[in-house]
Scaffold this active site. Structure first.
Site, PDB file in Angstrom:
ATOM      1  CD  GLU A 151     -24.681 -13.039 -18.087  1.00  0.00           C
ATOM      2  OE1 GLU A 151     -25.048 -11.902 -18.487  1.00  0.00           O
ATOM      3  OE2 GLU A 151     -24.774 -14.063 -18.774  1.00  0.00           O
ATOM      4  CB  CYS A 385       5.415 -21.319 -21.685  1.00  0.00           C
ATOM      5  SG  CYS A 385       4.650 -22.214 -20.310  1.00  0.00           S
ATOM      6  NE  ARG A 466      -1.566 -28.557 -14.295  1.00  0.00           N
ATOM      7  CZ  ARG A 466      -2.282 -27.928 -13.365  1.00  0.00           C
ATOM      8  NH1 ARG A 466      -2.031 -28.148 -12.085  1.00  0.00           N
ATOM      9  NH2 ARG A 466      -3.248 -27.091 -13.691  1.00  0.00           N
ATOM     10  CG  HIS A 511       4.122 -16.993 -19.871  1.00  0.00           C
ATOM     11  ND1 HIS A 511       3.371 -17.218 -21.009  1.00  0.00           N
ATOM     12  CD2 HIS A 511       4.066 -18.141 -19.153  1.00  0.00           C
ATOM     13  CE1 HIS A 511       2.871 -18.444 -20.969  1.00  0.00           C
ATOM     14  NE2 HIS A 511       3.276 -19.022 -19.860  1.00  0.00           N
ATOM     15  CD  GLU A 513       4.069 -14.080 -22.817  1.00  0.00           C
ATOM     16  OE1 GLU A 513       3.219 -14.979 -22.699  1.00  0.00           O
ATOM     17  OE2 GLU A 513       5.295 -14.289 -22.796  1.00  0.00           O
TER      18      GLU A 513
END
Length: 538
Positions: A151, A385, A466, A511, A513
């Protein structure tokens, strides 16, 4: 005329998870502390456009940047070690490269040419690397995966070409490799490193520096042997040794002389790095005055990397409070399966409870049980969250008496969807990069715990979600004592909730963090750990 950016290409060999991200971040820190403007770039070989739709148990944390890019967790390491803020230019994937090239081909940009890996894919990679380098004196480019993986070959070929184009003294290749200790033989073995370097040379990249991952010191004789068989000068063989805390790695690499050798190879004139802040930081981590235990409730706890930034932010909160934070990772599914007594059994001796982000219904009842336990036992609680959304669900069920209250994500038939889809998310079919992503402003209520923690009422934080608190239930929730202490500037979205009559019960939709740094702990983690300390003392 602008200065030529210097490039450091970091590759890995033998096995994955050797710490290329931390090594790249540490090199960035050392060079930045020499007065250079530094940035980092992560090349990810997977064909996904970004990690946003990947299972955290497979890939680890999805790190979100200020500009709303969902990126590899190594960008979190970069931001915690250097002052430069990362963005979507700082993470490149095979998926992004091929998507761009195919789009150009469909548009006719290649004027009928046969599109091939060389030159079209490699040119696209080089163009993106140069774009990321703009305005920086040094760009550290980390290649994901392990040399020999099919890859990563287009990335390595592009780097080979770019190094040729840049000319001498404008780029170096650092190869991070494993020197395993075979206990039965009582020896460190260099053969895997020899084969790894051989494979890299076959691809056309000759490393100037070897960084050997070891669990113990290696002597000069072994370094000389490695250098001889890998065609590298012995004084260019360095160790990346296991250290008690990741924040000691820059100091270890400096003691090894790595940054001096990089400056020499790249013909960089700079001052000696000023590492006093790092030394004081490491001393505080290694010699704390106190200890607290945090019950960390999540659904991906089998892979600690799934919550990398959260774990580090808790450590940062401990640094600021001169204490060691012991993190007890608890599987929310296990809490769910054990039943009513699970929290008393698993959380009885913790000083605080953190409920982590996540997606989907699995393990949510366990998280709700942990939130209820912390609320009723008056143990400091912090929800992030999804953790905030479930705190609203728990409060709606057990304080407001809304039987069946839930999130429409978890139960589309709930009679009380106290958490629901954002209006602009209805009808969205593509899951990737369609959430509310990146930095958004928030207004905090004056006098609230959050405002006191920040020392401000106007903040910005990074988002990745969302669903939102359903505005139809805001008055009912507030009427029962839930303080909606943080709102979007237009007051349409709930960003922070608190319980004023609880010793410490705070949850946020964003978030925090992602913005926490070891030298600048995030205010909400700092205040949460302080509350846990107060609870521990009590």
């Amino acid at each position: 005329m602008s200065k030529q950016t210097k490039f450091i290409f970091v590759t890995g060999g033998v096995v994955s998870s050797l710490g290329k991200g931390l090594a790249s971040a540490s090199i960035g820190s050392l060079l930045e502390n020499r007065g250079l403007k530094v940035s980092n770039l992560k090349l990810d070989p997977y064909i996904n456009v970004d990690p946003g739709t990947m299972n955290p148990l497979q890939h680890g944390e999805v790190y979100v940047t200020e500009d709303g890019a969902e990126t590899d967790l190594d960008l979190g390491h970069y931001e915690r070690f250097v002052s430069a803020r990362m963005g979507r230019l700082n993470n490149m994937t095979t998926g992004q490269v091929y998507h761009s090239v195919i789009t150009k081909e469909r548009r006719g940009d290649y004027l009928g040419a046969t599109v091939q890996v060389i030159p079209h894919i490699t040119d696209e990679i080089k163009e993106r690397i140069r774009a990321c380098a703009g305005g920086n004196e040094v760009l550290i480019v980390e290649v994901g995966g392990t040399v020999g993986d099919i890859e990563s070959l287009p990335f390595l070929e592009a780097i080979r070409q770019l190094r040729h184009e840049l000319g001498p003294q404008n780029s170096i290749a650092i190869h991070l490799t494993l020197i395993p200790y075979i206990s039965a033989a009582g020896e460190l073995k260099t053969k895997p490193t020899q084969h790894s370097v051989q494979k890299l040379r076959e691809i056309g990249i000759i490393p100037e520096i070897l960084l050997c991952r070891v669990d113990r010191p290696i002597d000069l004789a072994l370094k000389a042997k490695i250098g001889l068989f890998c065609n590298v000068s012995a004084d260019c063989v360095f160790t990346s040794q296991d250290v008690p805390t990741i924040y000691e790695l820059p100091l270890h690499l400096h003691r090894e002389g790595l940054d001096d050798k990089i400056a020499e190879k790249l013909n960089i004139w700079s001052r000696t790095p000023r590492l006093g802040d790092w030394e004081r930081l490491v001393d505080k981590i290694k010699n704390p005055q106190r200890t607290v235990t945090i019950g960390f409730v999540g659904k991906y706890v089998q892979l600690v990397e799934s919550y990398k930034s959260l774990n580090e932010a808790l450590v940062h909160g401990g640094i600021d409070n001169d204490c060691r934070v012991i993190i007890r990772h608890l599987d929310s599914e296990e809490i769910e399966q054990r039943g009513p007594t699970a929290c008393d059994q698993l959380l009885s001796d913790v000083d605080g409870v953190l409920v982590a982000p996540g997606f989907g219904a699995r393990g949510t009842e366990g998280k709700i049980a942990a939130i209820r336990w912390a609320r009723e036992r008056r143990v400091p609680f912090f929800g992030i969250c999804f953790g905030m959304q479930l705190a609203v669900v728990e409060f709606a069920r057990h304080v407001c008496g809304l039987t069946g209250a839930s999130s429409s994500e978890l139960d589309p038939t709930s009679p009380h969807p106290v958490v629901d889809l954002m209006p602009d998310q209805r009808g969205v079919t593509d899951k990737g990069a369609t959430m509310r992503l990146g930095s958004y402003p928030c207004t905090l209520e004056s006098g609230s715990r959050a405002a006191l923690a920040y020392g401000a009422t106007q903040i910005t934080e990074r988002h990745r979600h969302r669903w939102e608190v359903n505005n139809r239930y805001r008055d009912e929730l507030a009427g029962k004592g839930l303080r909606l202490s943080g709102l979007s500037p237009d007051q349409r979205l709930v960003e922070v909730i608190e319980l004023p009559d609880h010793p410490y019960f705070v949850a946020c939709q964003f978030h925090p963090e992602f913005k926490s740094r070891p030298t600048a702990p995030h205010p909400l983690f700092r205040s949460f750990v302080r509350a846990a300390l107060d609870h521990h003392v009590a």
